[in-house]
Design an enzyme around this catalytic site. Sequence first.
Site, mmCIF file in Angstrom:
data_model
loop_
_atom_site.group_PDB
_atom_site.id
_atom_site.type_symbol
_atom_site.label_atom_id
_atom_site.label_comp_id
_atom_site.label_asym_id
_atom_site.label_seq_id
_atom_site.Cartn_x
_atom_site.Cartn_y
_atom_site.Cartn_z
ATOM 1 N N SER A 1 0.830 -1.194 0.000
ATOM 2 C CA SER A 1 0.000 0.000 0.000
ATOM 3 C C SER A 1 0.875 1.259 0.000
ATOM 4 C CB SER A 1 -0.964 -0.057 1.193
ATOM 5 O OG SER A 1 -1.873 1.006 1.187
ATOM 6 N N MET A 2 0.765 2.087 1.011
ATOM 7 C CA MET A 2 1.540 3.312 1.064
ATOM 8 C C MET A 2 3.039 3.024 0.995
ATOM 9 S SD MET A 2 1.642 6.250 4.036
ATOM 10 C CE MET A 2 2.793 5.423 5.111
#
Length: 134
Positions: free
Chosen positions: A119-120
């Site tokens: 994700s991030m």
Amino acid sequence: MPNDSTSPSAADSLAMRSARPLKVRVNGLNHHLREWPGTGAQRVLLLHGWMDDSSSWQFLVDCLPASWHLIAPDWRGFGDSEWAREGYWFPQYQADLDALLTQLDAHWGPAPVDFIGHSMGGNIVCTYAGLRPA
């Protein structure tokens, strides 16, 4: 399941690699890292996503080769890392990653590093790779 000495016990199937907590100062903030030392030279950084922390990698760590040296930082403002007063922007995360890599090289000696990002963390490492290609 057969009950003999060659069958894995319930405890064996739940065994986890133990993490060693580390603290480093990166760009003026205290950062928490988890380290799972390995027996080989393969160094891998595990970069968590939004609303996660370094502990979220434990399930994957237990499936990866024990020879890999795994390091999972808590990003600024996540987990046990210090919060930043000025906010949270991708250039700051990229700068933190760059400074962390410099510190790791100083501590363990320069070596290639592989990245696994979620994700991030995946976004940060992909843009970092574009900014700082090997």
